[in-house]
Design a protein around this motif. Structure first.
Motif, PDB file in Angstrom:
ATOM      1  N   TYR A  62      34.586  18.984 -46.720  1.00 19.13           N
ATOM      2  CA  TYR A  62      34.590  19.769 -45.489  1.00 19.13           C
ATOM      3  C   TYR A  62      33.252  20.484 -45.302  1.00 19.13           C
ATOM      4  O   TYR A  62      32.684  21.006 -46.264  1.00 19.13           O
ATOM      5  CB  TYR A  62      35.704  20.822 -45.529  1.00 19.13           C
ATOM      6  N   ASN A  66      31.656  25.126 -40.230  1.00 19.37           N
ATOM      7  CA  ASN A  66      32.485  25.089 -39.023  1.00 19.37           C
ATOM      8  C   ASN A  66      33.947  24.777 -39.315  1.00 19.37           C
ATOM      9  O   ASN A  66      34.678  24.364 -38.436  1.00 19.37           O
ATOM     10  CB  ASN A  66      31.905  24.109 -37.999  1.00 19.37           C
ATOM     11  N   THR A  67      34.371  24.979 -40.553  1.00 14.94           N
ATOM     12  CA  THR A  67      35.786  24.798 -40.866  1.00 14.94           C
ATOM     13  C   THR A  67      36.396  26.168 -41.139  1.00 14.94           C
ATOM     14  O   THR A  67      35.902  26.917 -41.988  1.00 14.94           O
ATOM     15  CB  THR A  67      35.955  23.889 -42.104  1.00 14.94           C
ATOM     16  N   LYS A  68      37.432  26.462 -40.400  1.00 11.67           N
ATOM     17  CA  LYS A  68      38.086  27.759 -40.591  1.00 11.67           C
ATOM     18  C   LYS A  68      38.959  27.704 -41.834  1.00 11.67           C
ATOM     19  O   LYS A  68      39.513  26.649 -42.164  1.00 11.67           O
ATOM     20  CB  LYS A  68      38.956  28.085 -39.360  1.00 11.67           C
ATOM     21  N   LYS A  70      42.247  28.303 -44.114  1.00 17.94           N
ATOM     22  CA  LYS A  70      43.701  28.255 -43.902  1.00 17.94           C
ATOM     23  C   LYS A  70      44.359  28.961 -45.080  1.00 17.94           C
ATOM     24  O   LYS A  70      43.802  28.969 -46.184  1.00 17.94           O
ATOM     25  CB  LYS A  70      44.193  26.809 -43.850  1.00 17.94           C
TER      26      LYS A  70
ATOM     27  N   GLU B 550      41.464  24.655 -32.329  1.00 20.73           N
ATOM     28  CA  GLU B 550      40.474  24.227 -33.316  1.00 20.73           C
ATOM     29  C   GLU B 550      40.774  22.784 -33.718  1.00 20.73           C
ATOM     30  O   GLU B 550      41.935  22.386 -33.813  1.00 20.73           O
ATOM     31  CB  GLU B 550      40.594  25.139 -34.543  1.00 20.73           C
ATOM     32  N   ALA B 551      39.714  22.030 -33.948  1.00 26.79           N
ATOM     33  CA  ALA B 551      39.914  20.628 -34.316  1.00 26.79           C
ATOM     34  C   ALA B 551      40.410  20.529 -35.754  1.00 26.79           C
ATOM     35  O   ALA B 551      39.854  21.168 -36.640  1.00 26.79           O
ATOM     36  CB  ALA B 551      38.612  19.863 -34.154  1.00 26.79           C
ATOM     37  N   GLN B 553      41.012  18.076 -39.106  1.00 22.83           N
ATOM     38  CA  GLN B 553      40.302  16.918 -39.638  1.00 22.83           C
ATOM     39  C   GLN B 553      40.919  15.650 -39.078  1.00 22.83           C
ATOM     40  O   GLN B 553      42.126  15.590 -38.829  1.00 22.83           O
ATOM     41  CB  GLN B 553      40.387  16.919 -41.175  1.00 22.83           C
ATOM     42  N   LYS B 605      29.557  17.986 -30.185  1.00 21.51           N
ATOM     43  CA  LYS B 605      29.158  19.324 -30.628  1.00 21.51           C
ATOM     44  C   LYS B 605      27.672  19.580 -30.324  1.00 21.51           C
ATOM     45  O   LYS B 605      27.200  20.705 -30.357  1.00 21.51           O
ATOM     46  CB  LYS B 605      29.413  19.410 -32.138  1.00 21.51           C
TER      47      LYS B 605
END
Lengths: 902, 611
Positions: A62, A66-68, A70, B550-551, B553, B605
């Motif tokens: 990842y 830009n990955t939130k 969890k 939000e995207a 995966q 993006k």
């Protein structure tokens, strides 16, 4: 949604918000993740893949930027898989990167170089292969692009589009390879690029660089944090000092500029410091020959003291006057006004706000009680602002970093109403552009208020509880129907109605205005009309609203704050207030004059009338900047004794008796107050060769020579004295600012954090006053002889007289000559071609200039910048003065244009 | 001793074919904005791999051709090299032994011809033209540039009202498009790289089936601007234009010649494809924005002149559609038994459903209108319905699914027959359509499909009582003559939809493009609204903020596409009830979960990487 979740990063349990990215959580927890393309809030496109992490249960790596996060995520930032992936990415980037780092200006400051070292990569790159070499783009005087060094991270493109909002940078393709289309080639002058260089700031490598950067190694220079010396946005920046010389400027992250600079700050704020044209020693004019001769400081100061004392003895103290410099720090302005008041013994002290925003100071003080911008820049361009009403202001050119933030707000969806006689850049983005006739602001505002009342859009509660004078104003605006106003302003009545509805019904809507409102013979009423509008719909004293004059010079706010005004002691304490005067007399140990002093613009007539005989000008060039040049020259020639303290031998110096070499912002300590009342530090970066002295020391010497005992004080000590006497500055000190605090006055005590928004709950004057202003036409209207209206203004690339910006060759190359904007229809009628040199005349003089033919101005109207001596607009302008603020009508005079051969 | 082996390579060949299928999928999913030279080098590279190595022009020449093209692509070539390359390609074309060689060279020459501006740009500027930039396929290909990944993500989160409003930011006809859109968005869907295109229209249908769009509050319009715009024609284009103009605060008056709004969506498309009550939901919702006045039964030329409109309004949008059915002037065509398909569909839409019991019907034409007409004739209980098409089935312009459905409902397709005469009995009654059989011929370079010509066969009669012609429509141009009409009988506008030399007059939809799709008309209506706003001196911002999820995966495992089904043909052919079944919740979640979110991953993006 305030939900806290838990994640595990490298075995460490961390509480986080679901809105945070993995990278943010890691950084917050002191866990290092390398990044290359990431730029906070600007570029999180996940292009470089350096920031990848492993998430338990997922094969795919990842991108942490830009990955939130969890809830329950188990993250490994440095697993073997992650490490190998990052190495692989770096090798690929380096495969075609020109690694001759010694010839790269970013060496030592290159993020790619740092990462290569960090990962200890082998010298041999397994992926290196021969590719077609791409040409460097280097014709631009300030910026270059080297595609061989570009890693395609898109930081520059995102910055130009999202942050600067100019959108000239874009990625481009050469078949299967991607590069940046940088407008730095041979046609750079014809592109939309504003040369701000913010792209160069964000490039992680040496691909997109400012040319200045090649002059030094980052490790070998001293970075001095200071405040930009041009407009009043108050951008924070670093002077890069190498061997006692400023070699470059880089943006710093200040509250008003958020890491941005414009072309003037970035490239036009240091060449002048080291200009060979700098004054290096005092000059005295030889009476016999008329020539200036080098003198010692003692000779010069003794002469001035003698002459001024003699004038004072013979004609009284009010025959002397002094102008403070709005480009110099607060401490300098304070000492100058102290010199005029204590040593000269008069209130004849003023500053160049007189010719730009004196109307704001006077007008807003009358209606609201405080003559300054009500809300901070970040607040009025914030993400929740609904409508921005921009009146007589072209911030993209005159306050570019504010302009960039307005562009950001508009691109986020804020509506924009532009009220301006010209097509400015922002009018293209505006929902509505009211292209009104110059000089009709009061009619426009009254028309707006007519609609507020007629359509029931007024905030009755606000009017009842917080204001006075509504009924009187209501009576006046009754006549200003949209149809009546449309005839005065030459606008569509529908546009006016919509603007009124849009502004009145918006939740958050600031008025931002500038010299298009103030520089009129009715400028003060124009300003009061702005506060009238805001009060009527309750848009004052709350976030995202207010009445916001964008002040002109870097420290014009400060020069006013410091009491360099004929009726105000420091901090707007009135000379008519006996208690105030007693306080100052006690502290300064001298009897002070109670007599209202002369406004700067009245000093010139007084000089001609022989009422003022001795004048001390600190850092102003009125011959170039003031309206009606011939009148100003006549005034200066009429003086018995003129002293000018400046950096350069200006036009005005020709008329001086003594010229003193002062110091620039890079050679002294001090503070500037920006347009949003934020007091920020100016720091000494260099000591130059020559006999230039601190201006505060010059004033101190002169005071002592004229019989007022003034000890030498450091800048910090002067600020302490200011704080002790000025309630709104009471809590401000150099120490607090150096400790990282950012303070907006009023800041009355050491505990106060300053006041970002004025008039919350209560106006400074108690109740807000609706001033009943009626529309008055401009003093000089077009007629058969002089059929066109001339407006004046600024261009992006220069500041006022160009004394500073003119010393940067690239800026002169981009825009270096006088021009006049003429409407297509007028040009066609007169047979004038675009680019043709023409004669421009008013009742006051004649110049020649280059015609720029377009529809930017309406038929019957023209516009000129006043920067250029090869056709100075102020030869033409009219010194018709506003009755309150005595500001000249720069924005409207009548002219005639002709072909040269006629 | 010579022994003959059985072919052992079958298994391996299957693998190769399967791998080529994925190759084909990658070609299908070629995103908009790829440099055509780069694409062609990939083609040449494939061609090279196919050479047997026997003949020099192919075995050696193709390699050199590719190298030269690569240098042009890299910006490393001049005109000399370009000329040499063209010369080489021509030589290979003339000298190669088999199609592997000469066809590769021929295709190279076609590429050089079709994209010559791109070649010249590489030679002069050493880089691709600025139009070369990868875009998000669905958004870019949608004429209204709807934020498709965004609404699919909202559907996946069961936020149907937000999905509807996100669609309405660009297209105020979510329901109509859910039923009848020709879905250009699906054509280059990146999901095709993995399995197959997302069923975008099906998902949209699912969304509007969960919440009727007229139950979703419409965003607030801007304050009144006081400007008035006339829209002539209340079809999809006109109403879209009206909707966006109103969002911007303008007052709009829509003049509609018929008794209800909707244009071809109401009077052209049969109820079984787009139920009228569902169309009304779109129209009611878009009118709910306010500021739109509708004048029904008001026709320019009949009730008032275009000059009157021009004088009364600040701007005009002409979107009168192309509603007049064309008729081929074959012998005896002016017979009561011969009419245009459009007239027939219009009558049915008005509720005048004819009874064709015992009648044999022939429909001439191969487009969607022919399918609508023939399937409608089936529902009018015709004894038989035959569609006569001059070309092959694969060259018909009707959607394959429409053809399939028509056949299921009993329509007979007769291809490669050109109508030549209507045969009448002594009473002047139609007895048959006489046709001339056709033979397929050489390819038309412009359309890329084969032409047809008369075959050396005798005429062929198709017995029938009624003939409907579905061979295209034209506009009622007379009242608008001063705007000028093209040779194709359409209005001519510039690419901002403005009619030249008539400031303030704009036009769009079928009356400009000729009969096209609803989404084309809608896309143009939006563009017209933006340009009319600019023309009036504004630059109104009208977008509202809808939070897009939000995207997640990408879901990478291969899953078949969820197809929409139709009711049984036996049941549906007897009435006008809607034929298509919607997705189940399970299907919609699976399908929406497959979206690759190209708005976030990949070019989307990047600055300028969306549309």
């Amino acid at each position: 949604m305030d939900k806290t979740i838990t994640v595990t990063v490298d075995g460490k349990t961390v509480k986080a918000s679901p809105d945070e990215t993995i990278l943010e959580v890691a950084r917050r927890s002191d866990i290092y993740i390398p990044t290359l393309c990431y730029l906070k809030d600007v570029n999180d496109i996940g292009a470089c893949r350096m920031c990848v992490v492993e998430v338990e249960g997922h094969e795919h790596l990842y991108t942490s930027c830009n990955t939130k996060v969890k809830d329950g995520m188990v993250i490994f930032t440095h697993s073997e898989k992650v490490k190998l992936s990052r190495e692989f990415v770096l090798q690929l980037i380096l495969a075609n990167h020109d690694v001759r780092c010694l010839s790269c200006s970013k060496s030592g400051d290159c993020e790619l170089q740092n990462l290569s070292k960090e990962f200890d990569l082998p010298i041999e790159n397994p992926y290196r292969h021969k590719l077609v070499k791409l040409e460097s783009v280097t014709a631009n005087p300030f910026l270059s692009y080297y595609p061989e060094l570009c890693i395609g991270c898109q930081r520059c493109v995102s910055t130009c589009n999202k942050v600067v909002g100019n959108g000239v940078l874009r990625s481009s393709k050469v078949g299967t390879r991607t590069f940046i289309d940088a407008p730095f080639g041979d046609d750079w002058k014809n592109t939309k690029c504003e040369l701000c260089g913010n792209c160069a700031k964000v490039c992680p490598t040496g691909a997109l660089v400012a040319k200045n950067m090649s002059k030094y190694r980052l490790s070998k220079v001293e970075k001095v944090l200071t405040t930009c010396p041009h407009c009043a946005t108050g951008c924070q920046m670093y002077l890069m000092v190498k061997n006692n010389k400023v070699v470059d400027v880089r943006p710093a992250d200040g509250p008003s500029n958020k890491g941005l600079l414009c072309v003037k700050g970035r490239f036009g704020s240091f060449n002048f410091i080291h200009s060979p044209e700098r004054l290096k020693y005092p000059l005295i004019r030889n009476k016999e020959t008329g020539k200036f001769e080098q003198a010692t400081w003692d000779e010069a100061l003794d002469l001035i003291a003698t002459k001024f004392k003699a004038i004072k003895a013979q004609y009284g103290a009010d025959a002397l006057a002094g102008f403070a410099c709005s480009r110099s720090p607060n401490e300098d302005c304070y000492m100058l006004q102290k010199m005029v008041r204590c040593a000269f013994g008069t209130n004849n002290v003023d500053n160049c706000a007189r010719v730009c925003h004196s109307a704001s100071v006077a007008g807003l003080a009358m209606t609201l009680g405080s003559g300054a911008m009500t809300n901070p820049i970040a607040d009025i361009t914030g993400s929740d602002v609904d409508v921005i009403m921009l009146v007589g202001s072209n911030p993209e050119e005159a306050h570019p970093v504010v302009g960039m933030q307005i562009r950001q707000a508009v691109s986020r969806g804020a509506h924009l109403i532009v009220v301006d006689p010209r097509d400015i850049g922002l009018s293209r983005e505006a929902d509505i552009h009211l292209k009104l006739k110059p000089g009709t602001n009061v009619a426009f505002a009254n028309g707006m208020m007519h609609i507020f009342i007629e359509e029931g859009l007024v905030d009755e509660e606000f009017i009842k509880n917080r204001t006075e004078g509504f009924e009187e104003l209501k009576e006046i605006v009754k006549d200003y129907t949209p149809e009546y106003v449309s005839k005065i302003c030459h606008i569509d009545p529908d546009h006016l109605r919509e603007a009124a509805r849009m502004y009145a019904t918006a939740g958050k809507a600031p008025i931002i205005y500038c010299l298009g409102v103030t520089e009129h013979s009715t400028g003060t009423e124009g300003v009061m009309s702005m506060s009238n509008m805001a009060m009527m719909v309750g848009k004052l004293g709350r976030p995202g609203c207010g009445v916001n004059p964008l002040r002109g010079q870097n420290n014009v706010q400060g020069a006013c704050d410091m009491g360099a005004m004929p009726g105000d002691m420091p901090g707007y304490q009135k000379i008519t207030n006996e208690e105030v005067m007693k306080k100052f007399e006690k502290s300064w140990g001298v009897k002070l004059s109670r007599k209202q002093g002369l406004h700067a613009t009245d000093v010139f007539q007084a000089a001609i009338d022989k009422k003022v005989r001795g004048l001390f000008i600190f850092g102003e060039d009125p011959v170039v900047t003031d309206a009606n040049q011939h009148h100003i020259v006549k005034a200066l020639e009429s003086l018995d004794f003129l002293v000018i303290d400046d950096l350069f031998f200006t036009e005005s110096c020709q008329y001086a008796d003594v010229v003193l070499p002062g110091t620039s912002y890079a050679e002294k300590e001090g503070t500037f107050s920006n347009t949003e009342r934020r007091v920020q530090r100016v720091r000494k970066a260099v000591t130059l060769e020559g006999e230039m002295r601190l201006d505060t020391d010059i004033f101190t010497d002169l005071m002592n020579r004229m019989g007022y005992h003034q000890p030498y004080l450091t800048s910090a000590q002067i600020m302490d004295e200011i704080a002790s006497l000025t309630p709104i500055f009471g809590g401000i000190s150099h120490k607090r600012l150096d400790d990282g605090e950012t303070l907006q006055w009023p800041c009355p005590t050491r505990d106060s954090k300053g006041t970002p928004i004025l008039h919350v709950g209560k106006f400074s004057r108690g109740l807000g006053l609706f001033y009943p202003a009626k529309y008055q036409p401009s003093a000089e209207l077009p007629d058969d002889e002089y059929p066109l209206i001339l407006m004046t203004g600024r261009v992006l690339y220069h500041y006022n007289t160009r004394a500073m910006t003119g010393k940067t060759p690239g800026l002169m190359e981009k825009e270096g000559h006088s021009f006049i904007e003429v409407n297509t229809a007028d040009a066609a009628r007169l047979g004038i071609e675009n680019g043709e040199r023409i004669r421009v005349s008013s009742r006051r003089g004649t110049i020649t200039s280059e015609a720029r033919v377009s529809d930017k101005v309406s038929p019957g109207e023209t516009w000129m910048p006043f920067h250029f001596p090869d056709g100075n607009a102020n030869v033409l302008t009219n010194a018709a003065l506003d009755k309150f603020a005595r500001i000249p009508e720069y924005k409207v005079c009548a002219i005639r244009i002709e072909k040269l051969e006629q | 001793m010579y022994k003959k082996h059985v072919l052992k390579n079958n298994q391996r060949n299957k693998l190769i074919i399967s791998s080529l299928n994925t190759f084909e999928k990658r070609i299908h999913a070629n995103p908009p904005g790829v440099c055509p030279i780069a694409t062609h080098i990939a083609y040449l590279h494939t061609a090279r791999s196919q050479t047997c190595g026997k003949c020099v022009p192919c075995a050696k020449g193709l390699e050199q051709l590719e190298n030269m093209m690569q240098r042009i692509l890299d910006g490393d070539a001049d005109m000399n090299l370009y000329n040499d390359m063209v010369h080489l390609a021509k030589t290979i074309k003339c000298t190669a032994d088999c199609a592997i060689g000469y066809e590769a060279a021929y295709m190279a020459l076609c590429n050089i011809k079709n994209f010559n501006d791109e070649y010249m740009h590489h030679i002069e500027h050493h880089k691709c033209h600025s139009r070369i930039a990868i875009k998000v396929p669905c958004m870019y290909n949608c004429p209204a540039n709807v934020n498709i990944p965004g609404y699919i993500a909202l559907i996946n989160e069961e936020k149907y009202a937000d999905a509807v409003n996100l669609i309405r930011e660009d297209n105020p006809f979510p329901t109509a498009c859910a039923f009848v859109c020709e879905k250009p968005c699906e054509s280059q869907c990146r999901r095709c790289l993995i399995d197959s295109q997302i069923n975008i229209r099906g998902l949209k249908k699912f969304a509007v089936d969960q919440i009727a769009v007229d139950q979703v509050p419409i965003p607030k319009r801007n304050v009144d601007t006081g400007k008035r715009v006339a829209v002539i024609g209340g079809g999809p284009s006109g109403l879209t234009c009206a909707y966006f103009l109103s969002r911007m605060g303008h007052s709009v008056v829509v003049y509609e010649g018929k008794e209800k709004l909707g244009g071809m969506l109401r009077y052209g498309i049969p109820n079984y494809r787009l139920p009228k009550d569902r169309l009304d939901q779109d129209i009611d919702a878009l009118l709910a924005v306010g500021g739109i006045e509708v004048k029904l039964n008001s026709m320019v030329g009949r009730d008032f002149t275009i000059e009157e409109i021009e004088n009364e309004y600040d701007a005009v949008y002409v979107s009168i559609g192309a509603q007049k059915g064309k008729v081929t002037p074959i012998k005896n065509h002016d017979n009561p038994g011969v009419s245009s398909a459009m007239d027939m569909l219009d009558q049915v839409a008005h509720g005048n459903i004819p009874d064709f019991t015992g009648k044999h019907v022939v429909v001439i034409g191969g487009g969607n209108v022919a399918m609508d007409c023939s399937r409608t004739a089936v529902r009018c209980r015709a004894a038989s319905v035959t569609v006569v098409v001059r070309r092959r089935q694969e060259d018909m312009t009707a959607l394959p699914s429409e053809i399939q459905s028509a056949i299921e409902e009993g329509v007979e397709l007769r291809t490669l027959f050109a109508p030549s005469e209507v045969k009448l009995d002594e009473n002047g009654k139609v007895t048959a359509l006489i046709t001339q059989p056709q033979i397929t011929g050489h390819y038309d370079e412009r359309t890329g499909t084969p032409t047809v010509r008369d075959a050396d066969k005798p005429p062929y009669e198709i017995p029938c009582d009624l003939i409907f012609m579905a061979i295209g429509q034209s506009i009622e141009s007379e009242p608008f003559a001063k705007y000028g009409i093209s040779s194709k009988m359409n209005f001519v506008t510039d690419n901002t939809t403005a009619i030249k030399e008539h400031p303030g007059v704009f036009a769009g939809g079928d009356c400009v493009t000729g009969p096209a799709t609803a989404i084309m008309a809608i896309g143009t209506g939006k563009i017209a609204a933006i340009n009319i706003d600019e023309y009036l001196g504004y630059h109104h911002e009208y977008h509202s903020n809808i939070e897009i999820p939000e995207a997640k995966q990408n879901m990478r495992s291969h899953f078949g596409r969820v197809q929409l089904t139709e009711r049984s043909a036996r049941e549906r052919r007897i009435n006008f009830e809607p034929v298509e079944n919607g997705m189940s919740h399970e299907e919609a979640m699976q399908e929406s979960g497959k979206c690759l979110r190209c708005d976030v991953f990949g070019s989307g993006k990047m600055e300028g990487g969306l549309v």
